[in-house]
Scaffold this motif. Sequence first.
Motif, PDB file in Angstrom:
ATOM      1  N   ASN A  92       4.816  -3.154  -6.992  1.00 20.94           N
ATOM      2  CA  ASN A  92       3.918  -3.366  -5.528  1.00 20.94           C
ATOM      3  C   ASN A  92       2.631  -3.109  -5.629  1.00 20.94           C
ATOM      4  OD1 ASN A  92       5.607  -4.054  -3.002  1.00 20.94           O
ATOM      5  ND2 ASN A  92       6.663  -2.806  -4.163  1.00 20.94           N
ATOM      6  N   ARG A  93       1.596  -4.215  -5.978  1.00 26.40           N
ATOM      7  CA  ARG A  93       0.374  -4.077  -6.237  1.00 26.40           C
ATOM      8  C   ARG A  93      -0.508  -3.396  -5.190  1.00 26.40           C
ATOM      9  NH1 ARG A  93      -2.484  -7.892  -9.486  1.00 26.40           N
ATOM     10  NH2 ARG A  93      -0.944  -9.393 -10.614  1.00 26.40           N
ATOM     11  N   ILE A 129       9.637   4.868  -8.880  1.00 30.29           N
ATOM     12  CA  ILE A 129       8.770   4.558  -9.954  1.00 30.29           C
ATOM     13  C   ILE A 129       8.991   2.815  -9.647  1.00 30.29           C
ATOM     14  CG2 ILE A 129       8.837   4.300 -12.186  1.00 30.29           C
ATOM     15  CD1 ILE A 129      10.046   7.156 -12.259  1.00 30.29           C
ATOM     16  N   ILE A 130       9.968   2.180  -9.595  1.00 28.09           N
ATOM     17  CA  ILE A 130       9.934   0.767  -9.679  1.00 28.09           C
ATOM     18  C   ILE A 130       9.136   0.176  -8.341  1.00 28.09           C
ATOM     19  CG2 ILE A 130      11.570  -0.994  -9.095  1.00 28.09           C
ATOM     20  CD1 ILE A 130      13.749   0.694 -10.804  1.00 28.09           C
ATOM     21  N   LEU A 131       9.320   0.677  -7.330  1.00 26.52           N
ATOM     22  CA  LEU A 131       8.473   0.171  -6.136  1.00 26.52           C
ATOM     23  C   LEU A 131       7.254   0.708  -6.454  1.00 26.52           C
ATOM     24  CD1 LEU A 131       9.471  -0.545  -3.192  1.00 26.52           C
ATOM     25  CD2 LEU A 131       8.894   1.798  -2.678  1.00 26.52           C
ATOM     26  N   ASN A 177       5.682   8.393   4.410  1.00 28.58           N
ATOM     27  CA  ASN A 177       4.714   7.659   4.112  1.00 28.58           C
ATOM     28  C   ASN A 177       4.788   6.164   4.414  1.00 28.58           C
ATOM     29  OD1 ASN A 177       2.819   5.928   2.042  1.00 28.58           O
ATOM     30  ND2 ASN A 177       2.406   8.068   1.211  1.00 28.58           N
ATOM     31  N   LYS A 178       3.825   5.816   5.424  1.00 26.53           N
ATOM     32  CA  LYS A 178       3.648   4.412   5.828  1.00 26.53           C
ATOM     33  C   LYS A 178       3.728   3.376   4.674  1.00 26.53           C
ATOM     34  CE  LYS A 178       1.641   1.850   9.474  1.00 26.53           C
ATOM     35  NZ  LYS A 178       0.516   1.733  10.595  1.00 26.53           N
ATOM     36  N   GLU A 179       2.690   3.611   3.925  1.00 24.10           N
ATOM     37  CA  GLU A 179       2.666   2.390   2.672  1.00 24.10           C
ATOM     38  C   GLU A 179       4.055   2.201   1.868  1.00 24.10           C
ATOM     39  OE1 GLU A 179      -0.957   4.231   1.016  1.00 24.10           O
ATOM     40  OE2 GLU A 179      -2.122   2.293   1.372  1.00 24.10           O
ATOM     41  N   VAL A 180       4.416   3.530   1.656  1.00 23.05           N
ATOM     42  CA  VAL A 180       5.722   3.417   0.777  1.00 23.05           C
ATOM     43  C   VAL A 180       6.914   2.672   1.665  1.00 23.05           C
ATOM     44  CG1 VAL A 180       7.443   4.676  -0.332  1.00 23.05           C
ATOM     45  CG2 VAL A 180       5.264   5.223  -0.696  1.00 23.05           C
ATOM     46  N   LYS A 181       6.760   2.952   2.948  1.00 26.67           N
ATOM     47  CA  LYS A 181       7.913   2.155   3.590  1.00 26.67           C
ATOM     48  C   LYS A 181       7.754   0.753   3.905  1.00 26.67           C
ATOM     49  CE  LYS A 181       7.678   5.337   7.247  1.00 26.67           C
ATOM     50  NZ  LYS A 181       7.876   5.865   8.579  1.00 26.67           N
ATOM     51  N   GLU A 182       6.389   0.473   3.990  1.00 22.71           N
ATOM     52  CA  GLU A 182       6.203  -0.984   4.074  1.00 22.71           C
ATOM     53  C   GLU A 182       6.535  -1.732   2.932  1.00 22.71           C
ATOM     54  OE1 GLU A 182       2.125  -1.458   5.413  1.00 22.71           O
ATOM     55  OE2 GLU A 182       2.531  -0.820   7.522  1.00 22.71           O
ATOM     56  N   ALA A 183       6.278  -1.047   1.662  1.00 17.18           N
ATOM     57  CA  ALA A 183       6.267  -1.860   0.511  1.00 17.18           C
ATOM     58  C   ALA A 183       7.908  -1.731   0.296  1.00 17.18           C
ATOM     59  CB  ALA A 183       5.708  -0.827  -0.662  1.00 17.18           C
ATOM     60  N   LEU A 184       8.683  -0.788   0.750  1.00 20.92           N
ATOM     61  CA  LEU A 184      10.138  -0.912   0.493  1.00 20.92           C
ATOM     62  C   LEU A 184      10.664  -1.940   1.463  1.00 20.92           C
ATOM     63  CD1 LEU A 184      12.542   0.395  -0.756  1.00 20.92           C
ATOM     64  CD2 LEU A 184      12.744   1.967   1.136  1.00 20.92           C
TER      65      LEU A 184
END
Length: 316
Positions: A57-58, A51-53, A299-306
């Motif tokens: 992250n826009r 949720i925080i992530l 999930n690639k996008e979530v990993k990159e955002a993390l």
Amino acid sequence: MGEYEEGGRNSTRMMEFILKGFPGSPYLQILFFMLFLIMYILTILGNVAIIILVITNRRLHTPMYFFLCNLSFLEIWYTTTAIPKTLSLFLGKSRSISFTGCILQMYFVFAFGCTEYFLLSVMAYDRYLAICFPLHYSTIMNISLSAKLAVISWLCGFLAITIPAFLISRLSFCGPNVINHFVCNIDAWIVLSCTDTYVIEMAAFVISVIVILGSCAITLLSYIYIISTILRIPSWKGQQKAFSTCSSHLAVVIIWYGSTIFLFVKPSKRTSLEMTKIVSILNNIVTPLLNPFIYTLRNKEVKEALKNSLHWRTKK
């Protein structure tokens, strides 16, 4: 408990029930407590992190991650309705739960469960639009539609269990008050009741079938179109990229449906309560725990955002 005459015999309105929990020695109970506590903490932390992530992250401010936030928020409360009381059972605390408390726990467990079905079907529809209509996706799945679909999912989930909950609240009991479960479960209530439960059993069964088959139909049709669209992509890399956008959701769907169909679609109270307890562990504890890890690992996008978030915090 209060007593009154019904049909020429004494019926009893239970004021409280006793949750049986899990059998075993005190050492085994402590082991269970530690295991459940660790899984509960990881579930809360994992879903709060998602949720925080998403909020911070826009790049993740899209309908897909908006629905994921809803799912993570739901998982936090879904597991919280059952686990704290279960943990107290392992510690040997009071096993009693009031009639009202039992009704409320049962209502919220099933309401959150039904809501998850609807949310997963909405997420499948979102992936269908993204893959099958990529050029029109942003205009179709806008902020307004995303919000409406999320609200409808929550409303339908909480309304679906209203009738069975009301009917169960009218049950009478004239025997033992021990519930062979670690949560207040519809089947356990039905087994304890000394009145005719046919209407409640059928109402719960019909609503469960409608919720499961309705959401399953939307999810299945969405993935039929998704897979057929992916297979028409000429390049293997293109197919892989398209499938990666829905693989996390598909994994969650398989785990969730596999663990809950047994719990919801049972036409008879004769189904083994011991088996129901085992499946409930997977449903109430393991599934909410796995969801955040599935979405972060696959999930690639979530990993990159993390990674970006961790890198930014390190630099700071």
